[in-house]
Motif scaffolding. Structure first.
Motif, PDB file in Angstrom:
ATOM      1  N   SER A   1      -6.048   0.967  -0.644  1.00  0.00           N
ATOM      2  CA  SER A   1      -6.594  -0.064   0.241  1.00  0.00           C
ATOM      3  C   SER A   1      -7.956  -0.568  -0.255  1.00  0.00           C
ATOM      4  O   SER A   1      -8.307  -1.723  -0.025  1.00  0.00           O
ATOM      5  CB  SER A   1      -6.644   0.424   1.692  1.00  0.00           C
ATOM      6  OG  SER A   1      -7.485   1.528   1.814  1.00  0.00           O
ATOM      7  N   LEU A   2      -8.711   0.270  -0.963  1.00  0.00           N
ATOM      8  CA  LEU A   2      -9.946  -0.212  -1.593  1.00  0.00           C
ATOM      9  C   LEU A   2      -9.617  -1.274  -2.646  1.00  0.00           C
ATOM     10  O   LEU A   2     -10.305  -2.284  -2.772  1.00  0.00           O
ATOM     11  CB  LEU A   2     -10.712   0.949  -2.247  1.00  0.00           C
ATOM     12  CG  LEU A   2     -11.550   1.803  -1.284  1.00  0.00           C
ATOM     13  CD1 LEU A   2     -11.910   3.146  -1.898  1.00  0.00           C
ATOM     14  CD2 LEU A   2     -12.830   1.063  -0.860  1.00  0.00           C
TER      15      LEU A   2
ATOM     16  N   ILE B   1       0.820  -1.219   0.000  1.00  0.00           N
ATOM     17  CA  ILE B   1       0.000   0.000   0.000  1.00  0.00           C
ATOM     18  C   ILE B   1       0.851   1.265   0.000  1.00  0.00           C
ATOM     19  O   ILE B   1       0.647   2.148  -0.830  1.00  0.00           O
ATOM     20  CB  ILE B   1      -1.018  -0.010   1.177  1.00  0.00           C
ATOM     21  CG1 ILE B   1      -2.022  -1.164   0.964  1.00  0.00           C
ATOM     22  CG2 ILE B   1      -1.763   1.338   1.282  1.00  0.00           C
ATOM     23  CD1 ILE B   1      -3.118  -1.248   1.995  1.00  0.00           C
TER      24      ILE B   1
ATOM     25  N   TYR C   1     -10.522   3.233  -9.081  1.00  0.00           N
ATOM     26  CA  TYR C   1     -10.218   3.510  -7.674  1.00  0.00           C
ATOM     27  C   TYR C   1      -8.934   4.324  -7.529  1.00  0.00           C
ATOM     28  O   TYR C   1      -8.830   5.212  -6.693  1.00  0.00           O
ATOM     29  CB  TYR C   1     -10.049   2.208  -6.889  1.00  0.00           C
ATOM     30  CG  TYR C   1     -11.345   1.643  -6.349  1.00  0.00           C
ATOM     31  CD1 TYR C   1     -12.297   2.458  -5.767  1.00  0.00           C
ATOM     32  CD2 TYR C   1     -11.599   0.279  -6.410  1.00  0.00           C
ATOM     33  CE1 TYR C   1     -13.474   1.938  -5.268  1.00  0.00           C
ATOM     34  CE2 TYR C   1     -12.781  -0.260  -5.905  1.00  0.00           C
ATOM     35  CZ  TYR C   1     -13.711   0.589  -5.334  1.00  0.00           C
ATOM     36  OH  TYR C   1     -14.869   0.075  -4.840  1.00  0.00           O
TER      37      TYR C   1
ATOM     38  N   ALA D   1      -6.965  -3.158  -2.548  1.00  0.00           N
ATOM     39  CA  ALA D   1      -6.528  -4.337  -1.788  1.00  0.00           C
ATOM     40  C   ALA D   1      -7.725  -5.161  -1.320  1.00  0.00           C
ATOM     41  O   ALA D   1      -7.723  -6.390  -1.426  1.00  0.00           O
ATOM     42  CB  ALA D   1      -5.664  -3.917  -0.599  1.00  0.00           C
TER      43      ALA D   1
ATOM     44  N   GLU E   1      -3.886   6.469   0.068  1.00  0.00           N
ATOM     45  CA  GLU E   1      -3.899   5.230   0.857  1.00  0.00           C
ATOM     46  C   GLU E   1      -5.288   4.597   0.883  1.00  0.00           C
ATOM     47  O   GLU E   1      -5.418   3.381   0.842  1.00  0.00           O
ATOM     48  CB  GLU E   1      -3.410   5.492   2.277  1.00  0.00           C
ATOM     49  CG  GLU E   1      -1.967   5.952   2.280  1.00  0.00           C
ATOM     50  CD  GLU E   1      -1.144   5.335   3.384  1.00  0.00           C
ATOM     51  OE1 GLU E   1      -1.715   4.806   4.343  1.00  0.00           O
ATOM     52  OE2 GLU E   1       0.092   5.399   3.278  1.00  0.00           O
ATOM     53  N   LEU E   2      -6.314   5.442   0.958  1.00  0.00           N
ATOM     54  CA  LEU E   2      -7.678   4.903   0.914  1.00  0.00           C
ATOM     55  C   LEU E   2      -7.931   4.243  -0.447  1.00  0.00           C
ATOM     56  O   LEU E   2      -8.477   3.147  -0.537  1.00  0.00           O
ATOM     57  CB  LEU E   2      -8.714   6.005   1.177  1.00  0.00           C
ATOM     58  CG  LEU E   2     -10.180   5.556   1.165  1.00  0.00           C
ATOM     59  CD1 LEU E   2     -10.456   4.506   2.239  1.00  0.00           C
ATOM     60  CD2 LEU E   2     -11.137   6.742   1.338  1.00  0.00           C
TER      61      LEU E   2
ATOM     62  N   ASP F   1      -5.706  11.264  -0.903  1.00  0.00           N
ATOM     63  CA  ASP F   1      -6.422  10.095  -0.399  1.00  0.00           C
ATOM     64  C   ASP F   1      -5.860   8.796  -0.981  1.00  0.00           C
ATOM     65  O   ASP F   1      -6.564   7.786  -1.081  1.00  0.00           O
ATOM     66  CB  ASP F   1      -7.922  10.218  -0.704  1.00  0.00           C
ATOM     67  CG  ASP F   1      -8.175  10.351  -2.202  1.00  0.00           C
ATOM     68  OD1 ASP F   1      -7.186  10.541  -2.955  1.00  0.00           O
ATOM     69  OD2 ASP F   1      -9.333  10.251  -2.619  1.00  0.00           O
TER      70      ASP F   1
END
Lengths: 204, 204
Positions: A160-161, A143, A200, A163, A156-157, A154
């Motif tokens: 992670s979505l 990540i 994303y 992921a 990291e968000l 944003d």
């Protein structure tokens, strides 16, 4: 405040230290796994791992190099996650989504990779310690490096979505064997998922 | 071909049949769970479940109604999946993605729902039998009814891609506790995921 007392662990000990033997590597690894799982990556020091394994810290360096390498070995992944990150990041940004899903499913589609990843996913779900280990591993090795290249607040968000989607695909296809996902060919899944993952990562 | 021999199980037995008692419902449910897990939904008959539980088939009907109801009870979900499907399908088709993620996260965000869904997800991953049960449950109760309304040849693949994403979200947020997914507020997750899920369902 009283003056700092010397840390007894910092004082070299010789009694109880065994020289490197055939099991030394495995014992260091077991101690490392326990420490990373219980105290996280930041809370683990090579010196503490060495002490726990009853060996000299120099042996940890000798067998594993540094803390990153020890952590990666402790994760017991079928491939080096730094190599995965490098493969994902090498190429045009507008095909990032396609590269991510291609690399991810590539690991799961190899017979050895699939067996090891299934075992790992089962452990993650059944053990809080393994879950923490894996959470730190995914964050630190995948990540963060991918998010950094996005240069978005944003990021990291977003990563992670992605992921979560990939983890869900692995669980559904290889463990639950949900149809028609389980028997779909890989290229179909890549073609379907790549635009979503790209969305994303880079959509406004 | 020899004439059909009478099925011994079809012949009414009285010896060994117990009348309905305080544990009868639970015993029927245990037998049903075993049968659905081992033989699937189609391979399970109410008569065979009754025989296995050592009760009269009429008692199975008395306690559960029909096979669908028995199956839903066997899944031990925090809510009736038919109710979930009805909530998802009630509304405009272009907001289907938003309704799906809202209803799904709603179940997981309720304290009782989350506890039961976590236990279920753990069992799915550790037991092949529970995995089969859940696979059949997701397919029959959610994927089929939603796919039918899409009226597209690849509807089941579309809906199952959505299912993988939702399963992965649940695993990442509630079990692995991957950040920043785990502490993101629900509305943020709904806003991010809704367009992606809608894309899977209705994009050309």
């Amino acid at each position: 405040m009283s003056p700092a007392t010397p840390d007894p662990a910092g004082k070299p000990r010789t009694a109880g230290r065994r020289p490197g033997g055939p099991d030394t590597r495995g014992e260091i690894l077991a101690a490392a796994r326990e420490s990373f799982a219980g105290k996280g990556f930041a809370g683990t020091s090579l010196r503490a791992v060495a002490r726990e394994a009853g060996v000299d810290a120099a042996l940890v360096h000798h067998y594993f190099g540094g803390k990153d390498e020890l952590f990666i070995e402790a994760l017991a992944l079928p491939i080096d996650p730094r190599q995965v990150a490098a493969q994902i990041l090498a190429g045009p940004p507008d095909e990032l989504g396609r590269r991510i899903v291609t690399v991810f499913l590539g690991v799961w589609e190899s017979p050895d990779g699939q067996q090891r990843m299934k075992a790992l996913l089962r452990s993650v779900v059944s053990s809080e310690d393994v879950a923490r280990l894996m959470r730190e591993g995914i964050t630190k090795m995948i990540i963060h490096p991918v998010a950094e290249t996005l240069e978005l607040p944003d990021a990291e968000l977003r990563v992670s979505l992605v992921a979560t989607h990939l983890i869900g695909m692995a669980l559904s296809r290889y463990l639950i064997e949900l149809e028609p996902i389980a028997s779909a060919d890989v290229q179909t899944l890549i073609n379907r998922m790549a635009p979503t993952i790209q969305h994303y990562l880079t959509a406004p």
